[in-house]
Design an enzyme around this catalytic site. Structure first.
Site, mmCIF file in Angstrom:
data_model
loop_
_atom_site.group_PDB
_atom_site.id
_atom_site.type_symbol
_atom_site.label_atom_id
_atom_site.label_comp_id
_atom_site.label_asym_id
_atom_site.label_seq_id
_atom_site.Cartn_x
_atom_site.Cartn_y
_atom_site.Cartn_z
ATOM 1 N N CYS A 383 0.931 -1.081 -0.099
ATOM 2 C CA CYS A 383 -0.150 0.079 -0.036
ATOM 3 C C CYS A 383 0.945 1.386 0.199
ATOM 4 O O CYS A 383 1.539 1.644 -0.994
ATOM 5 C CB CYS A 383 -1.044 0.048 1.142
ATOM 6 S SG CYS A 383 -2.479 1.147 1.073
ATOM 7 N N HIS A 520 -3.432 -5.208 -0.091
ATOM 8 C CA HIS A 520 -3.036 -5.642 1.107
ATOM 9 C C HIS A 520 -3.120 -7.233 1.224
ATOM 10 O O HIS A 520 -4.069 -7.865 1.748
ATOM 11 C CB HIS A 520 -4.021 -5.180 2.260
ATOM 12 C CG HIS A 520 -3.638 -3.723 2.850
ATOM 13 N ND1 HIS A 520 -2.651 -3.343 3.852
ATOM 14 C CD2 HIS A 520 -4.136 -2.539 2.224
ATOM 15 C CE1 HIS A 520 -2.769 -2.033 3.723
ATOM 16 N NE2 HIS A 520 -3.654 -1.655 2.956
ATOM 17 N N GLU A 522 -1.660 -9.252 3.296
ATOM 18 C CA GLU A 522 -1.667 -9.994 4.433
ATOM 19 C C GLU A 522 -3.221 -10.421 4.878
ATOM 20 O O GLU A 522 -3.167 -11.275 5.754
ATOM 21 C CB GLU A 522 -1.233 -9.051 5.591
ATOM 22 C CG GLU A 522 -1.951 -7.811 5.902
ATOM 23 C CD GLU A 522 -1.467 -6.543 4.916
ATOM 24 O OE1 GLU A 522 -1.598 -5.493 5.583
ATOM 25 O OE2 GLU A 522 -1.270 -6.574 3.806
#
Length: 547
Positions: A383, A520, A522
């Protein structure tokens, strides 16, 4: 109604681990062949945590459908491997919003709108919505945020008290997580905090069916008898939730205690044996690495590790996939510059720059990226981390000394990152439009969007497919005006929106491993299935460490 409801409350103090307990119980029930979902009810007045300071709230977890939610939903997804949605998290602010909107619309037919029944009815409808439809789960676990006794949580506790009465004992279960501290000076556990917490719960009209005791070490049988006596529960309904070094051990610890078996008996659930082979292998692989790598996380919220919870876990998942231990070194980006970067990153096998908002600490992130690029240290930017990588490359490799983001410097002649004013939302089939004056809450590019991956790139090597979906949370995007200039200097844009208008992944192919993504990843990593980019990043760090 086929769905059984389990309500999880907490007492004595916050941060006892209700989310992990709920997720671990859900995982155990899932291994018995049951379908499970989990919902978090947050008592704060914010409509969602999207605009809250990470130091106060921790990470904001983004779902596929674009909801900005509590970090506990990350635990739910990782343990259940089931995507959550905006239905899985609500707040007092959202509840009051709905009730006030209905009152303005005239839905209450002139009634005086009160906490009971209007607010509590709205809470109940949110909970019961989980049991609607043909794909309703067998079990819905509801975690009530905060601590019993908090004034903000009273309407939620009243709502679950009413639900117990309406749904019946066979369809509802109350689990209370409480602290049983161990006083080393006295050499004994103390049950008084638990007794007072349960007393507070009883005063609201809720009798816990199971008491889960958070403690340093397993509590002895005589203490379980004492807690059962004073708290009016069966002795075999008092369980220990002991501290562990590896959070993925928690389901195994609960299973050893017989926690899931007791829940299944009390709710009359099918008593099939739990299949824990995958969890046992995960813990074994995690606890028996074949080497070690050190990864620096360069951010400005590093004083509160919860601000990067999913990131932390995704790196651990990457380590498990590569059979290495991942040591994380949190580096405050405000303390980094070109003169001391070598000191901060000495011994690091990888450098990761995560997302964030605002100018504070950005120059330190850029210095960290420059160090990684020039010293051939594997780099991963997420990001804002990708945006900073673009800025660093433009400044030092493309002769744009004043390159910056429009977010940080409106006067720069080289705004390589700029405000997104419109984009296509494939879920709603609408063109979303924003400007600098738009509200901050819920107005970013949020949720899952498709990304087209370029063949023969690091990204394609990781994903092994040319189309993926990833979750976003940002207002700013790469400025295509500078695409050609940066490409001439060696940057490739290996991931784009399907129409090619938005740059989603950047790489430096001459570097051992240098990749930035606007999304993102994750949020989609799982303990038994590490996200491809984290798997490859840790693999590159492993190669750098010569493990």
């Amino acid at each position: 109604m086929k769905t059984k409801f389990i309500f999880v409350t907490g007492g004595v103090l916050s941060s006892l681990g209700k989310g992990l307990a709920a997720a671990s119980l859900g995982a155990l029930l899932q291994t018995r062949g049951l379908s499970v979902t989990i919902q978090k009810l947050d008592p704060y007045i914010n409509v969602d945590p999207g605009t809250m300071n990470p130091f106060q709230h921790g990470e904001v977890f983004v779902t596929d459908d674009g909801a900005e939610t509590d970090l506990d939903l990350g635990h739910y997804e990782r343990y259940l491997n089931v995507p959550m949605s905006r239905k899985n998290n609500t707040t007092s602010g959202a509840i009051y919003n709905q009730v006030i909107a209905k009152e303005r619309h005239g839905d209450y037919l002139g009634a005086t709108v009160q906490v009971i029944p209007h607010i509590t009815d709205e809470i109940k409808s949110v909970v019961l919505s989980l049991a609607e439809g043909e794909d309703a789960p067998d079990v819905a676990i509801i975690e009530i945020g905060g601590t019993v006794g908090d004034i903000e949580g009273l309407p939620f506790l009243e709502a679950i008290r009413q639900l117990r009465s309406e749904l019946g004992r066979d369809n509802c279960l109350n689990i209370h997580l409480t602290l049983v501290p161990y006083l080393r000076s006295a050499g004994e556990h103390k049950t008084k905090p638990t007794q007072h917490s349960v007393k507070e719960l009883l005063s609201i009209g809720i009798q816990p069916d199971i008491i889960l005791c958070r403690c340093e070490q397993s509590i002895p049988e005589e203490l379980r008898r004492k807690i059962a006596l004073f708290c009016n529960v069966d002795q075999d309904a008092v369980f220990s939730s002991v501290d562990v070094n590896n959070i993925y051990e928690v389901p195994l610890k609960f299973y050893a205690e017989g926690f899931d078996q007791k829940v299944a008996i009390m709710l009359r659930l099918p008593a099939r044996n739990a299949q824990l082979d995958a969890w046992e292998k995960l813990v074994s692989d995690s606890d028996n690495p074949h080497g070690k790598v050190t990864v620096a996380i360069v951010g400005k919220y590093v004083d509160l590790k919860e601000a990067y919870k999913s990131l932390h876990e995704a790196l651990i998942h990457g380590g498990v996939a590569n059979r290495v231990q991942v040591d994380l070194r949190y580096v405050n980006s405000e303390n980094v510059d070109d003169s001391n970067a070598a000191e901060h990153f000495k011994g690091c096998d990888g450098i990761l720059v995560p997302g964030g908002f605002g100018y504070r600490g950005v120059e330190g992130k850029i210095a960290a990226i420059r160090y990684a690029r020039e010293n051939k240290v594997p780099f991963f930017g997420i990001c804002l981390g990708m945006q900073c990588a673009v800025i660093e490359f433009a400044r030092h490799m493309a002769d744009m000394a004043d390159a910056n983001s429009e977010e940080f410097d409106h006067r720069s002649k080289h705004k390589v990152i700029y405000l997104m004013t419109e984009w296509y939302d494939f879920r709603t089939r609408n063109v979303e439009k924003r400007d600098a004056g738009s509200d901050k809450g819920g107005t970013m590019r949020l949720g899952s969007y498709p990304c087209k991956v370029m063949p023969e790139s690091r990204a394609f090597e990781a994903y092994k497919t040319d189309m993926v979906e990833e979750r976003h949370r940002h207002r700013y995007e790469f400025n295509n005006e500078f695409k050609e200039a940066l490409a001439e200097k060696g940057m490739i844009f290996s991931g784009t929106s399907p129409d090619g208008s938005l740059m989603e992944i950047i790489e430096l192919p001459e570097h051992p491993w240098f990749l930035g993504c606007q999304f993102h990843p994750e949020f989609k990593s799982r303990p038994m299935n590490a996200h491809p980019l984290f798997r490859e990043f840790i693999g590159a760090a492993k190669k750098h460490a010569k493990v």
